[in-house]
Design a protein around this motif. Structure first.
Motif, PDB file in Angstrom:
ATOM      1  N   TYR A  37       0.851  -1.177   0.000  1.00  0.00           N
ATOM      2  CA  TYR A  37       0.000   0.000   0.000  1.00  0.00           C
ATOM      3  C   TYR A  37       0.891   1.232   0.000  1.00  0.00           C
ATOM      4  O   TYR A  37       1.975   1.240   0.577  1.00  0.00           O
ATOM      5  N   GLN A  44      -4.296   9.138   2.421  1.00  0.00           N
ATOM      6  CA  GLN A  44      -5.173   8.112   1.855  1.00  0.00           C
ATOM      7  C   GLN A  44      -4.354   6.861   1.573  1.00  0.00           C
ATOM      8  O   GLN A  44      -3.335   6.934   0.885  1.00  0.00           O
ATOM      9  N   MET A  45      -4.766   5.729   2.075  1.00  0.00           N
ATOM     10  CA  MET A  45      -4.056   4.478   1.865  1.00  0.00           C
ATOM     11  C   MET A  45      -4.520   3.894   0.527  1.00  0.00           C
ATOM     12  O   MET A  45      -5.707   3.613   0.336  1.00  0.00           O
ATOM     13  N   LEU A 101      -4.944  -7.459   8.509  1.00  0.00           N
ATOM     14  CA  LEU A 101      -3.653  -7.165   7.893  1.00  0.00           C
ATOM     15  C   LEU A 101      -2.595  -6.972   8.974  1.00  0.00           C
ATOM     16  O   LEU A 101      -2.826  -6.273   9.957  1.00  0.00           O
TER      17      LEU A 101
ATOM     18  N   PHE B  34     -13.031  -2.585   8.951  1.00  0.00           N
ATOM     19  CA  PHE B  34     -11.980  -2.500   9.951  1.00  0.00           C
ATOM     20  C   PHE B  34     -11.774  -1.026  10.320  1.00  0.00           C
ATOM     21  O   PHE B  34     -11.841  -0.152   9.452  1.00  0.00           O
ATOM     22  N   TYR B  36      -9.017   1.587  12.109  1.00  0.00           N
ATOM     23  CA  TYR B  36      -7.636   1.754  12.495  1.00  0.00           C
ATOM     24  C   TYR B  36      -7.420   3.134  13.094  1.00  0.00           C
ATOM     25  O   TYR B  36      -8.148   4.079  12.828  1.00  0.00           O
ATOM     26  N   ILE B  93      -8.826   5.698  10.432  1.00  0.00           N
ATOM     27  CA  ILE B  93      -9.046   5.207   9.069  1.00  0.00           C
ATOM     28  C   ILE B  93      -9.910   3.957   9.111  1.00  0.00           C
ATOM     29  O   ILE B  93      -9.701   3.084   9.963  1.00  0.00           O
ATOM     30  N   ARG B  97     -13.778  -4.817   3.368  1.00  0.00           N
ATOM     31  CA  ARG B  97     -13.528  -6.003   2.547  1.00  0.00           C
ATOM     32  C   ARG B  97     -14.855  -6.444   1.967  1.00  0.00           C
ATOM     33  O   ARG B  97     -15.852  -6.529   2.693  1.00  0.00           O
ATOM     34  N   GLN B 109      -8.433  -5.289   1.456  1.00  0.00           N
ATOM     35  CA  GLN B 109      -9.026  -4.182   2.198  1.00  0.00           C
ATOM     36  C   GLN B 109      -8.838  -2.893   1.402  1.00  0.00           C
ATOM     37  O   GLN B 109      -7.723  -2.576   0.974  1.00  0.00           O
ATOM     38  N   TYR B 110      -9.952  -2.182   1.223  1.00  0.00           N
ATOM     39  CA  TYR B 110      -9.920  -0.891   0.552  1.00  0.00           C
ATOM     40  C   TYR B 110     -10.197   0.177   1.607  1.00  0.00           C
ATOM     41  O   TYR B 110     -11.093   0.025   2.437  1.00  0.00           O
ATOM     42  N   PHE B 111      -9.430   1.247   1.534  1.00  0.00           N
ATOM     43  CA  PHE B 111      -9.407   2.204   2.626  1.00  0.00           C
ATOM     44  C   PHE B 111     -10.155   3.493   2.308  1.00  0.00           C
ATOM     45  O   PHE B 111     -10.157   3.971   1.170  1.00  0.00           O
ATOM     46  N   GLY B 112     -10.768   4.044   3.346  1.00  0.00           N
ATOM     47  CA  GLY B 112     -11.322   5.378   3.259  1.00  0.00           C
ATOM     48  C   GLY B 112     -10.206   6.398   3.374  1.00  0.00           C
ATOM     49  O   GLY B 112      -9.062   6.056   3.687  1.00  0.00           O
ATOM     50  N   PRO B 113     -10.531   7.664   3.147  1.00  0.00           N
ATOM     51  CA  PRO B 113      -9.503   8.715   3.164  1.00  0.00           C
ATOM     52  C   PRO B 113      -9.079   9.150   4.560  1.00  0.00           C
ATOM     53  O   PRO B 113      -8.130   9.922   4.697  1.00  0.00           O
TER      54      PRO B 113
END
Lengths: 113, 120
Positions: A37, A44-45, A101, B34, B36, B93, B97, B109-113
């Motif tokens: 990533y 932003q990831m 993760l 998830f 974080y 964050i 999924r 996993q796709y992340f928000g900003p």
């Protein structure tokens, strides 16, 4: 326990050149996923690339490719033709069986114009 | 595809108040979300995992009464920081999924900003 190690806190590369970021991991699983990533200053990831452990072929996404060595538990990221927009923190991550993760500490990539 | 939004992006609040952060999967259904927390110059620290319709699973050391998580639908999860204090100031964050489907959404996993929280 699964662990992910990124031994390079910071790397720098000249624009247009190639850089490789290192990542090693530890697991007793035979089937798993690995990810790189990117986190730019916006925080932003962003998913860069994904590798499935049972696939022997190294994943490639445009200028980004990985060197996946399963036996050595190594998963390095190669960025070709580096661009200023590649400057960011890069995180290596291992996906555990419960879909969580496990993260490396990150490598800060600096692009020199 | 696989876009996750997070709202608000920035919030400043007074100590003792509660703050709600929303996380939405915009173009896919998220079986798992998830949450974080990220401290400056550090990696992500998992706070909790939530599955739609179930109670969230919190990581060791995370106060479940302080960080309330609700995953009411397949596209929305919320994190409420109750009685916020300055030490709760951080970058939060979420990630999602997806259900089985193409494009690897189930595996990734796709992340928000992210949401920057400052408690005064």
């Amino acid at each position: 326990a699964q662990t992910v190690t990124q031994s390079q806190p910071e790397m720098s590369v000249q624009e247009a050149e190639t850089v490789t970021l290192s990542c090693t991991y530890d697991t007793s699983e035979s089937d798993y996923y690995l990810f790189w990533y990117k986190q730019p200053p916006s925080r932003q990831m962003i998913l860069v690339i994904r590798q499935e452990a049972y696939k022997q072929q190294n994943a490639t996404e445009n200028r980004f490719s990985v060197n996946f060595q399963k036996a050595a538990k190594s998963f390095s990221l190669k960025i070709s033709d580096s661009q200023l927009g590649d400057a960011a923190m890069y995180f290596c991550a291992y996906r555990a069986p419960n879909y969580q993760l496990i993260w490396g500490a990150g490598t800060k990539l600096i692009i020199k114009p | 595809g696989a876009v996750v939004s997070q709202h608000p992006s920035w919030v400043i609040c007074k100590s003792g108040t509660s703050v709600k952060i929303e996380c939405r999967s915009l173009d896919f259904q998220a079986t798992t979300m998830f949450w974080y927390r990220q401290f400056p110059k550090q990696s992500l620290m998992l706070m909790a995992t939530s599955n739609e319709g179930s109670k969230a699973t919190y990581e060791q050391g995370v106060e479940k009464d302080k960080f309330l998580i609700n995953h009411a639908s397949l596209t929305l999860s919320t994190l409420t920081v109750t009685s916020a204090h300055p030490e709760d100031s951080s970058f939060y964050i979420c990630s999602a999924r997806g259900l089985a489907g193409g494009g690897g959404v189930q595996e990734t996993q796709y992340f928000g900003p992210g949401t920057r929280l400052l408690v005064l």
